[in-house]
Design an enzyme around this catalytic site. Structure first.
Site, PDB file in Angstrom:
ATOM      1  N   SER A 260       0.834  -1.200   0.000  1.00 24.38           N
ATOM      2  CA  SER A 260       0.000   0.000   0.000  1.00 24.38           C
ATOM      3  C   SER A 260       0.865   1.245   0.000  1.00 24.38           C
ATOM      4  O   SER A 260       2.074   1.198   0.240  1.00 24.38           O
ATOM      5  CB  SER A 260      -0.930   0.018   1.213  1.00 24.38           C
ATOM      6  OG  SER A 260      -0.228   0.524   2.322  1.00 24.38           O
ATOM      7  N   LYS A 261       0.229   2.344  -0.279  1.00 21.32           N
ATOM      8  CA  LYS A 261       0.919   3.617  -0.446  1.00 21.32           C
ATOM      9  C   LYS A 261       1.731   4.004   0.802  1.00 21.32           C
ATOM     10  O   LYS A 261       2.737   4.700   0.698  1.00 21.32           O
ATOM     11  CB  LYS A 261      -0.128   4.697  -0.762  1.00 21.32           C
ATOM     12  CG  LYS A 261       0.449   5.942  -1.318  1.00 21.32           C
ATOM     13  CD  LYS A 261      -0.261   6.417  -2.577  1.00 21.32           C
ATOM     14  CE  LYS A 261       0.483   7.587  -3.199  1.00 21.32           C
ATOM     15  NZ  LYS A 261       1.269   7.334  -4.325  1.00 21.32           N
ATOM     16  N   ARG A 262       1.279   3.525   1.949  1.00 15.25           N
ATOM     17  CA  ARG A 262       2.003   3.845   3.184  1.00 15.25           C
ATOM     18  C   ARG A 262       3.428   3.288   3.188  1.00 15.25           C
ATOM     19  O   ARG A 262       4.291   3.737   3.910  1.00 15.25           O
ATOM     20  CB  ARG A 262       1.238   3.304   4.389  1.00 15.25           C
ATOM     21  CG  ARG A 262       0.269   4.318   4.981  1.00 15.25           C
ATOM     22  CD  ARG A 262      -0.466   3.738   6.146  1.00 15.25           C
ATOM     23  NE  ARG A 262      -1.151   2.503   5.750  1.00 15.25           N
ATOM     24  CZ  ARG A 262      -1.112   1.372   6.423  1.00 15.25           C
ATOM     25  NH1 ARG A 262      -0.422   1.293   7.530  1.00 15.25           N
ATOM     26  NH2 ARG A 262      -1.781   0.309   6.003  1.00 15.25           N
ATOM     27  N   HIS A 263       3.644   2.222   2.405  1.00 15.50           N
ATOM     28  CA  HIS A 263       4.970   1.592   2.398  1.00 15.50           C
ATOM     29  C   HIS A 263       5.812   1.987   1.198  1.00 15.50           C
ATOM     30  O   HIS A 263       6.659   1.244   0.747  1.00 15.50           O
ATOM     31  CB  HIS A 263       4.821   0.066   2.431  1.00 15.50           C
ATOM     32  CG  HIS A 263       4.001  -0.413   3.572  1.00 15.50           C
ATOM     33  ND1 HIS A 263       2.827  -1.102   3.410  1.00 15.50           N
ATOM     34  CD2 HIS A 263       4.157  -0.270   4.893  1.00 15.50           C
ATOM     35  CE1 HIS A 263       2.306  -1.368   4.584  1.00 15.50           C
ATOM     36  NE2 HIS A 263       3.095  -0.872   5.505  1.00 15.50           N
ATOM     37  N   ASP A 270       4.496   6.972 -10.301  1.00 11.80           N
ATOM     38  CA  ASP A 270       5.584   7.302  -9.369  1.00 11.80           C
ATOM     39  C   ASP A 270       6.893   6.661  -9.819  1.00 11.80           C
ATOM     40  O   ASP A 270       7.955   7.263  -9.755  1.00 11.80           O
ATOM     41  CB  ASP A 270       5.277   6.787  -7.951  1.00 11.80           C
ATOM     42  CG  ASP A 270       4.138   7.549  -7.304  1.00 11.80           C
ATOM     43  OD1 ASP A 270       3.873   8.684  -7.736  1.00 11.80           O
ATOM     44  OD2 ASP A 270       3.499   6.994  -6.392  1.00 11.80           O
TER      45      ASP A 270
END
Ligand code: GLU
Length: 491
Positions: A260-263, A270
């Protein structure tokens, strides 16, 4: 029968690398079998739409080299358009088609109107949870009479239309990745097919569309596997032949958590921005769950189109290893010519204000080649090559003093070196090393005594390529200027 696969994203944002893998496998399977690959937009959840995401996803797919044969695409002005015989390919433009088919199901008694409001549904769920029962719709409206239904509709009551799921039996299918799968029908909810806003749900639209678009193989993420029996039941009710299914395992990070984007980065754009090459990302993503069965690792899209198949797709979660991605990028960069490399590097160097459009590409090719073997992503370049473009290097005199020598000795060596290099009639990168080393030996100088101050005066930093490489790239005039500056810095 012509093989047809599709990628069916919802336009809710960017293209996730997991989405890229799904699209890639669907695309590869179609290409391998001389089939067609379709892009369909699933925009029935009106609350989650994000402006511009269709264009963005198509750009990301195109960057990766994935073009659709049919479906939604962009015209030469970058506007959304569609091609193919079985359109429209955007679900919100197909409402009349869903209407026709839901009427058919209602008619046959395979679907029903449900007038339960949110409060009642919440209440039912709460009771089920309290009693540790499986949650789901309790069938309250399943057997309303035609007259009751009509009266409620006439009274303006809001409703949804639900699937009348058979309460007995099992639904089985053979998944191309997971093998035989079965679900007990009694455990499957009476899924909503048409929402109160008149839009179909994903479950209904996906079946109607896959059928009309003649999709033979549905390739999608594992999160949809428990929905598949609902879809298969719909195929049966319509009397349509169901497609084959391949459910792809989850992508996880090295800690085995869902990616996920948090990681860190997960959007294809990107990776593009960071300076990963499309060939490297595609090669890497292809290997997230697939391999050729031997130790080959470098595959172009064209190679993959020939070799990809589901018999080598793994069931287990695929680990997204960022180091491996960097490794792939390095491999592809190493294989480029200097000029190709310079062309790709140019926007990053321009962005950092190091060069402008007037730069000589051939020259730039020589310059950036210094980092070709070392670098992993293009965004590193301004930092790693900045010193070569600098008008004036700032550094501490301590930097250029060789650890076994004094300031005076270092200065003296640089002065000797300056005089020696000034007399070069031909400045050729290939011979600089040999000539300078010969000169050092003839004079009985210590190698480090000369080469350390030379390299640091040229680079203005501790770590850099060899002094010969830098001098070769800088040319005689700039090399001499930098050595002179080193002499001055030492006072
Ligand atoms: N629209 C669904 C998604 O966003 C597609 C699922 C499918 O391929 O059936 O994942």
């Amino acid at each position: 029968m012509k093989i047809k696969t599709r990628f069916a994203p919802s336009p809710t944002g960017f293209l996730h690398v997991g989405g890229l893998r799904t699209a890639l496998y669907a695309y590869l399977y179609a290409k391998k079998n001389n089939g067609s690959f379709i892009l369909r937009v699933e925009d029935t959840d009106r609350t989650r739409l994000v402006e511009g995401s269709i264009e963005n996803m198509i750009h990301s797919l195109a960057w990766a080299g994935i073009e659709m044969d049919e479906g939604v695409c962009l015209d030469e002005n970058g506007n959304i358009t569609q091609k193919g015989e079985n359109g429209p390919y955007i679900q919100s433009e197909r409402l009349d088609i869903y209407k026709k088919h839901i009427d058919e199901l209602l008619e046959k008694g395979h679907a029903y109107h449900c007038f339960c409001n949110k409060e009642r549904l919440d209440e039912v769920r709460k009771m089920q949870e309290l009693n540790k029962m499986p949650t789901g719709y309790d069938g309250h409206c399943r057997n309303l009479s035609k007259e009751d239904v009509q009266a409620k509709i006439d009274a303006g009551e809001e409703y949804v239309i639900r699937l009348k799921m058979p309460k007995e039996g099992v639904t089985r299918f053979t998944d191309m990745v997971r093998g035989d799968v079965e679900f007990k029908n009694e455990l499957i909810d009476d899924q909503v097919l048409i929402k109160s806003d008149g839009f179909p749900t994903y479950h209904f639209a996906v079946v109607v569309d896959d059928h009309h678009m003649e999709i033979t193989h549905v390739i999608r993420g594992e999160e949809w596997i428990s929905s598949t029996p609902k879809h298969l039941v719909l195929y049966q009710m319509f009397g349509w032949e169901a497609p084959q299914y391949a459910h792809l395992s989850l992508l996880v990070n090295e800690q085995k958590a869902k990616l996920s984007k948090r990681h860190g980065d997960v959007a294809v754009e990107d990776f593009k921005e960071k300076g990963y090459l499309p060939e490297a990302l595609v090669n890497f993503v292809a290997f997230l769950g697939w391999n050729p069965g031997d130790d080959r690792e470098i595959f172009s899209l064209a190679d993959l189109e020939k070799e990809f198949d589901f018999d080598k797709v793994a069931k287990s979660a695929a680990v997204f290893n960022r180091e491996k991605l960097a490794w792939y990028n390095k491999q592809y960069i190493k294989d480029m010519t200097d000029l190709e490399f310079a062309r790709l590097a140019l926007p990053y160097l321009k962005n950092a204000g190091l060069v402008d459009d007037t730069v000589d590409m051939e020259l730039l090719g020589n310059v950036v080649a210094l980092e070709k073997e070392r670098m992993e992503v293009f965004t590193e370049l301004p930092e790693s090559l900045g010193y070569l473009f600098a008008k004036d290097l700032e550094y501490d005199p301590e930097l250029i003093i060789w650890k076994k020598a004094t300031k005076e000795e270092t200065k003296e060596k640089l002065e000797f070196l300056y005089a020696f290099l000034k007399n070069f009639a031909f400045w050729r990168q290939e011979t600089l090393e040999e000539e300078i080393k010969k000169w050092i030996a003839n004079n009985n100088f210590g190698v480090g005594d000369v080469l350390w101050p030379m390299r640091t005066a040229l680079a203005g930093r501790k770590n850099s390529p060899s002094p010969f490489e830098i001098a070769g790239v800088l040319g005689q005039e700039e090399t001499l200027r930098r050595i002179k500056k080193g002499i001055e810095v030492l006072g």
